[in-house]
Write a protein that holds these residues in place. Structure first.
Motif, PDB file in Angstrom:
ATOM      1  N   MET A 172      -1.681  -9.317 -27.349  1.00 43.61           N
ATOM      2  CA  MET A 172      -1.234 -10.678 -27.953  1.00 43.61           C
ATOM      3  C   MET A 172      -2.269 -11.023 -28.917  1.00 43.61           C
ATOM      4  SD  MET A 172       0.112 -14.412 -26.591  1.00 43.61           S
ATOM      5  CE  MET A 172      -1.274 -15.047 -25.833  1.00 43.61           C
ATOM      6  N   THR A 173      -1.812 -11.541 -30.148  1.00 41.93           N
ATOM      7  CA  THR A 173      -2.700 -11.904 -31.278  1.00 41.93           C
ATOM      8  C   THR A 173      -2.698 -13.465 -31.357  1.00 41.93           C
ATOM      9  OG1 THR A 173      -2.541  -9.898 -32.424  1.00 41.93           O
ATOM     10  CG2 THR A 173      -3.552 -11.825 -33.687  1.00 41.93           C
ATOM     11  N   ILE A 174      -3.981 -14.041 -31.345  1.00 39.14           N
ATOM     12  CA  ILE A 174      -3.724 -15.654 -31.339  1.00 39.14           C
ATOM     13  C   ILE A 174      -4.562 -15.994 -32.642  1.00 39.14           C
ATOM     14  CG2 ILE A 174      -4.859 -17.701 -30.249  1.00 39.14           C
ATOM     15  CD1 ILE A 174      -4.703 -15.961 -27.492  1.00 39.14           C
ATOM     16  N   THR A 175      -3.995 -16.880 -33.334  1.00 45.26           N
ATOM     17  CA  THR A 175      -4.672 -17.371 -34.703  1.00 45.26           C
ATOM     18  C   THR A 175      -4.816 -18.972 -34.534  1.00 45.26           C
ATOM     19  OG1 THR A 175      -3.496 -15.640 -35.629  1.00 45.26           O
ATOM     20  CG2 THR A 175      -4.549 -17.245 -37.183  1.00 45.26           C
ATOM     21  N   LEU A 176      -6.041 -19.173 -34.514  1.00 45.15           N
ATOM     22  CA  LEU A 176      -6.271 -20.576 -34.593  1.00 45.15           C
ATOM     23  C   LEU A 176      -7.341 -21.179 -35.765  1.00 45.15           C
ATOM     24  CD1 LEU A 176      -7.602 -20.749 -30.703  1.00 45.15           C
ATOM     25  CD2 LEU A 176      -5.364 -21.741 -31.523  1.00 45.15           C
ATOM     26  N   LYS A 177      -6.649 -22.421 -36.143  1.00 39.16           N
ATOM     27  CA  LYS A 177      -7.503 -23.195 -37.191  1.00 39.16           C
ATOM     28  C   LYS A 177      -8.669 -23.823 -36.459  1.00 39.16           C
ATOM     29  CE  LYS A 177      -7.769 -25.439 -41.422  1.00 39.16           C
ATOM     30  NZ  LYS A 177      -7.780 -24.675 -42.659  1.00 39.16           N
ATOM     31  N   HIS A 217     -16.805 -14.376 -22.876  1.00 34.87           N
ATOM     32  CA  HIS A 217     -15.840 -14.383 -22.026  1.00 34.87           C
ATOM     33  C   HIS A 217     -14.581 -13.437 -21.661  1.00 34.87           C
ATOM     34  CE1 HIS A 217     -17.950 -18.384 -22.318  1.00 34.87           C
ATOM     35  NE2 HIS A 217     -17.545 -18.620 -21.060  1.00 34.87           N
ATOM     36  N   GLU A 218     -14.446 -12.914 -22.869  1.00 36.74           N
ATOM     37  CA  GLU A 218     -13.355 -12.028 -22.920  1.00 36.74           C
ATOM     38  C   GLU A 218     -13.859 -10.749 -23.514  1.00 36.74           C
ATOM     39  OE1 GLU A 218     -10.483 -12.536 -21.205  1.00 36.74           O
ATOM     40  OE2 GLU A 218     -11.053 -14.811 -20.930  1.00 36.74           O
ATOM     41  N   PRO A 219     -14.639  -9.600 -22.790  1.00 37.63           N
ATOM     42  CA  PRO A 219     -15.252  -8.671 -23.399  1.00 37.63           C
ATOM     43  C   PRO A 219     -14.223  -7.845 -24.080  1.00 37.63           C
ATOM     44  CG  PRO A 219     -15.939  -8.808 -21.218  1.00 37.63           C
ATOM     45  CD  PRO A 219     -14.851  -9.729 -21.299  1.00 37.63           C
ATOM     46  N   GLU A 220     -12.817  -7.577 -23.684  1.00 43.42           N
ATOM     47  CA  GLU A 220     -12.272  -6.744 -24.382  1.00 43.42           C
ATOM     48  C   GLU A 220     -11.559  -7.232 -25.521  1.00 43.42           C
ATOM     49  OE1 GLU A 220      -9.243  -9.044 -22.473  1.00 43.42           O
ATOM     50  OE2 GLU A 220     -11.478  -8.527 -22.323  1.00 43.42           O
ATOM     51  N   ALA A 221     -11.613  -8.570 -25.908  1.00 43.60           N
ATOM     52  CA  ALA A 221     -11.225  -9.374 -27.205  1.00 43.60           C
ATOM     53  C   ALA A 221     -11.555  -8.964 -28.394  1.00 43.60           C
ATOM     54  CB  ALA A 221     -11.519 -10.776 -26.887  1.00 43.60           C
ATOM     55  N   LYS A 222     -10.792  -8.747 -29.388  1.00 44.99           N
ATOM     56  CA  LYS A 222     -11.023  -8.359 -30.782  1.00 44.99           C
ATOM     57  C   LYS A 222     -11.130  -9.449 -31.530  1.00 44.99           C
ATOM     58  CE  LYS A 222      -9.889  -3.582 -30.676  1.00 44.99           C
ATOM     59  NZ  LYS A 222      -9.615  -3.525 -29.026  1.00 44.99           N
ATOM     60  N   VAL A 223     -12.101 -10.015 -32.017  1.00 47.66           N
ATOM     61  CA  VAL A 223     -12.232 -11.401 -32.691  1.00 47.66           C
ATOM     62  C   VAL A 223     -12.513 -11.102 -34.010  1.00 47.66           C
ATOM     63  CG1 VAL A 223     -13.431 -13.603 -32.726  1.00 47.66           C
ATOM     64  CG2 VAL A 223     -13.248 -12.268 -30.644  1.00 47.66           C
ATOM     65  N   SER A 224     -11.788 -11.899 -35.040  1.00 47.64           N
ATOM     66  CA  SER A 224     -12.118 -11.897 -36.706  1.00 47.64           C
ATOM     67  C   SER A 224     -12.342 -13.428 -36.947  1.00 47.64           C
ATOM     68  CB  SER A 224     -11.463 -11.073 -37.230  1.00 47.64           C
ATOM     69  OG  SER A 224     -10.232 -11.556 -37.367  1.00 47.64           O
ATOM     70  N   VAL A 225     -13.188 -13.954 -37.743  1.00 52.50           N
ATOM     71  CA  VAL A 225     -13.148 -15.155 -38.187  1.00 52.50           C
ATOM     72  C   VAL A 225     -13.352 -15.147 -39.781  1.00 52.50           C
ATOM     73  CG1 VAL A 225     -14.557 -17.291 -38.199  1.00 52.50           C
ATOM     74  CG2 VAL A 225     -14.545 -15.887 -36.087  1.00 52.50           C
ATOM     75  N   ASP A 226     -12.480 -15.802 -40.460  1.00 50.19           N
ATOM     76  CA  ASP A 226     -12.475 -16.194 -41.768  1.00 50.19           C
ATOM     77  C   ASP A 226     -12.920 -17.506 -42.106  1.00 50.19           C
ATOM     78  OD1 ASP A 226     -10.791 -14.908 -44.426  1.00 50.19           O
ATOM     79  OD2 ASP A 226     -11.637 -16.770 -44.540  1.00 50.19           O
ATOM     80  N   ALA A 232      -6.048 -12.761 -22.796  1.00 53.08           N
ATOM     81  CA  ALA A 232      -6.321 -14.196 -22.554  1.00 53.08           C
ATOM     82  C   ALA A 232      -5.083 -15.107 -23.089  1.00 53.08           C
ATOM     83  CB  ALA A 232      -7.765 -14.571 -22.737  1.00 53.08           C
ATOM     84  N   SER A 233      -4.852 -16.243 -22.592  1.00 56.76           N
ATOM     85  CA  SER A 233      -4.291 -17.353 -22.994  1.00 56.76           C
ATOM     86  C   SER A 233      -4.862 -17.989 -24.084  1.00 56.76           C
ATOM     87  CB  SER A 233      -3.926 -18.192 -22.042  1.00 56.76           C
ATOM     88  OG  SER A 233      -4.838 -19.275 -21.683  1.00 56.76           O
ATOM     89  N   THR A 234      -3.950 -18.734 -24.931  1.00 59.00           N
ATOM     90  CA  THR A 234      -4.256 -19.343 -26.014  1.00 59.00           C
ATOM     91  C   THR A 234      -5.320 -20.502 -25.472  1.00 59.00           C
ATOM     92  OG1 THR A 234      -2.182 -18.666 -27.302  1.00 59.00           O
ATOM     93  CG2 THR A 234      -3.624 -20.969 -27.904  1.00 59.00           C
ATOM     94  N   GLU A 235      -4.645 -21.168 -24.323  1.00 61.87           N
ATOM     95  CA  GLU A 235      -5.523 -22.062 -23.803  1.00 61.87           C
ATOM     96  C   GLU A 235      -6.919 -21.725 -23.580  1.00 61.87           C
ATOM     97  OE1 GLU A 235      -5.602 -25.689 -23.638  1.00 61.87           O
ATOM     98  OE2 GLU A 235      -3.652 -24.922 -24.257  1.00 61.87           O
ATOM     99  N   THR A 236      -7.121 -20.688 -22.899  1.00 67.54           N
ATOM    100  CA  THR A 236      -8.200 -20.362 -22.737  1.00 67.54           C
ATOM    101  C   THR A 236      -9.320 -19.952 -23.785  1.00 67.54           C
ATOM    102  OG1 THR A 236      -7.503 -19.132 -20.674  1.00 67.54           O
ATOM    103  CG2 THR A 236      -9.648 -18.009 -21.385  1.00 67.54           C
TER     104      THR A 236
END
Ligand SMILES: [Cu+2]
Length: 65
Positions: A1-6, A26-35, A47-51
């Motif tokens: 799942m792709t989560i996008t947060l402001k 916390h979530e080693p398999e997560a792929k993170v990108s920040v703009d 992981a859940s959006t809440e997490t």
């Protein structure tokens, strides 16, 4: 799942690194990108959006709507 947060508290590349590393710890398999310009954090994770929100908040940042 792709989560996008402001995350309005992102001000620079250092903030982006802090958030990216916090999520990866916390979530080693997560792929993170920040703009930094748009202050958007995109996370591809099981992981859940809440997490993810909790991790970002714990890193000292504030998640917006
Ligand atoms: Cu910064």
């Amino acid at each position: 799942m792709t989560i996008t947060l402001k995350v309005p508290s992102i001000a620079c590349g250092g903030c982006a690194d802090t958030i990216t590393k916090a999520i990866e710890v916390h979530e080693p398999e997560a792929k993170v990108s920040v703009d930094v310009d748009s202050k958007m954090v995109t996370v591809d994770t099981d992981a859940s959006t809440e997490t993810i929100k909790e991790i970002i908040t714990a890193s000292g940042h504030t998640v917006g709507d």
